[in-house]
Design an enzyme around this catalytic site. Structure first.
Site, PDB file in Angstrom:
ATOM      1  N   GLY A  82      79.309  95.898  36.429  1.00 58.66           N
ATOM      2  CA  GLY A  82      80.518  96.629  36.786  1.00 58.66           C
ATOM      3  C   GLY A  82      80.787  97.879  35.983  1.00 58.66           C
TER       4      GLY A  82
ATOM      5  N   ASN B  67      80.365 100.996  36.966  1.00 60.74           N
ATOM      6  CA  ASN B  67      81.087 101.944  37.809  1.00 60.74           C
ATOM      7  C   ASN B  67      82.533 101.504  38.011  1.00 60.74           C
ATOM      8  OD1 ASN B  67      79.626 104.362  38.823  1.00 60.74           O
ATOM      9  ND2 ASN B  67      78.089 102.859  39.394  1.00 60.74           N
TER      10      ASN B  67
ATOM     11  N   ARG C 191      76.213  86.560  57.285  1.00 56.97           N
ATOM     12  CA  ARG C 191      76.829  87.733  56.659  1.00 56.97           C
ATOM     13  C   ARG C 191      78.222  88.020  57.225  1.00 56.97           C
ATOM     14  NH1 ARG C 191      73.732  91.087  53.504  1.00 56.97           N
ATOM     15  NH2 ARG C 191      71.495  90.619  53.441  1.00 56.97           N
TER      16      ARG C 191
ATOM     17  N   MET D 158      75.413  94.489  45.728  1.00 59.44           N
ATOM     18  CA  MET D 158      74.024  94.400  46.180  1.00 59.44           C
ATOM     19  C   MET D 158      73.878  93.652  47.499  1.00 59.44           C
ATOM     20  SD  MET D 158      72.871  96.186  43.793  1.00 59.44           S
ATOM     21  CE  MET D 158      71.110  96.106  44.112  1.00 59.44           C
ATOM     22  N   ARG D 159      74.766  93.966  48.431  1.00 58.54           N
ATOM     23  CA  ARG D 159      74.676  93.380  49.764  1.00 58.54           C
ATOM     24  C   ARG D 159      75.007  94.432  50.812  1.00 58.54           C
ATOM     25  NH1 ARG D 159      74.453  88.116  50.768  1.00 58.54           N
ATOM     26  NH2 ARG D 159      75.657  88.293  52.678  1.00 58.54           N
TER      27      ARG D 159
ATOM     28  N   ASN E 280      80.192 104.176  48.754  1.00 56.26           N
ATOM     29  CA  ASN E 280      79.114 103.573  47.968  1.00 56.26           C
ATOM     30  C   ASN E 280      78.485 104.627  47.073  1.00 56.26           C
ATOM     31  OD1 ASN E 280      77.241 101.447  47.250  1.00 56.26           O
ATOM     32  ND2 ASN E 280      75.706 102.538  48.460  1.00 56.26           N
TER      33      ASN E 280
ATOM     34  N   HIS F  51      74.734 105.481  45.274  1.00 62.44           N
ATOM     35  CA  HIS F  51      73.320 105.116  45.358  1.00 62.44           C
ATOM     36  C   HIS F  51      72.539 105.915  44.320  1.00 62.44           C
ATOM     37  CE1 HIS F  51      69.562 103.764  47.067  1.00 62.44           C
ATOM     38  NE2 HIS F  51      69.137 105.015  47.096  1.00 62.44           N
TER      39      HIS F  51
END
Length: 224
Positions: free
Chosen positions: A13, A15, A66, A91-92, A108, A110
């Site tokens: 965590g 970020n 999901r 991570m999903r 998000n 990346h």
């Protein structure tokens, strides 16, 4: 407009911590309503507890698919009054059912310069490929993995003497800056989509000095 922010994370965590720090210092106009982890024992939950932020773990392994997992996440986020979701080391992949609940309000980060090197190991893939530049990207999440409209990117040279973990460590420094900046632009209502191009409306604010040996575009503003 003050963001009512929900943060999803899977691990340490860092970020999320950058967002917490930015809210507490007044640099990010947001209320962090909840932090959710999908892995029991994730350190991000300790960070949330330390700062008095509501938090919980929803273990994805307890769900049949999901979509059912994502719908439970949406339920908790809605109960917390969230209007914007930040994936911070989450991570999903999220399903259309999740995205439909927060249209164009799921962001998000990346660790690569999209659209190059999407996927779980962007920095490592760039390093292994022999790319001379790498960096990070904040984007809106859509149903395509790492395929949504780009808000801001930081670009830095890959040093030939470093390994992929050292590269990723340097990228993380810029992740913490550009993610907070992107969220603040969103809070200020300055982001707008034209097709899939994300446009940034101007503001009367001085620009920050560019970080050493990096290019950030659009440029960061003072305080970021």
């Amino acid at each position: 407009m003050t963001l009512k922010l929900g943060i999803l994370a899977s691990g340490s965590g860092t970020n999320a911590q950058a967002m917490i720090d930015a809210v507490e210092s007044g640099r990010l106009d947001a209320e962090i309503r909840i932090i959710i982890a999908n892995r029991p024992g994730a350190k991000v939950l300790e960070r949330a507890a330390k700062h008095g932020i509501p938090h919980l773990c929803i273990d994805h392994k307890e769900f049949a698919d999901r979509e059912s997992f994502d719908l439970r996440m949406v339920e908790e986020l809605n109960k917390a009054g969230v209007d914007t979701v930040a994936l911070a080391g989450y991570m999903r992949l999220v399903t259309p059912a999740f995205l439909d609940a927060f249209p164009d309000r799921v962001l998000n980060i990346h660790p690569a310069i999209l659209p190059a090197f999407p996927g779980t190991h962007g920095a490592r893939d760039a390093w292994q490929y022999g790319a001379k530049f790498s960096g990070c990207t904040v984007h809106i999440v859509n149903p395509v993995m790492d395929g949504g409209p780009i808000i801001v990117q930081a670009i830095l040279p890959v040093r030939q003497e470093e390994d992929d973990e050292q590269l990723l460590d340097r990228i993380h420094v810029f992740e913490h800056r550009i993610y907070v900046q992107a969220l603040q632009w969103l809070a200020e209502g300055r982001l707008r989509l034209e097709g899939r191009r994300m446009m940034l409306d101007p503001a009367d604010r001085p620009l920050a000095s560019q970080p050493d040996l990096a290019l950030v575009w659009p440029p960061l503003e003072e305080g970021f």
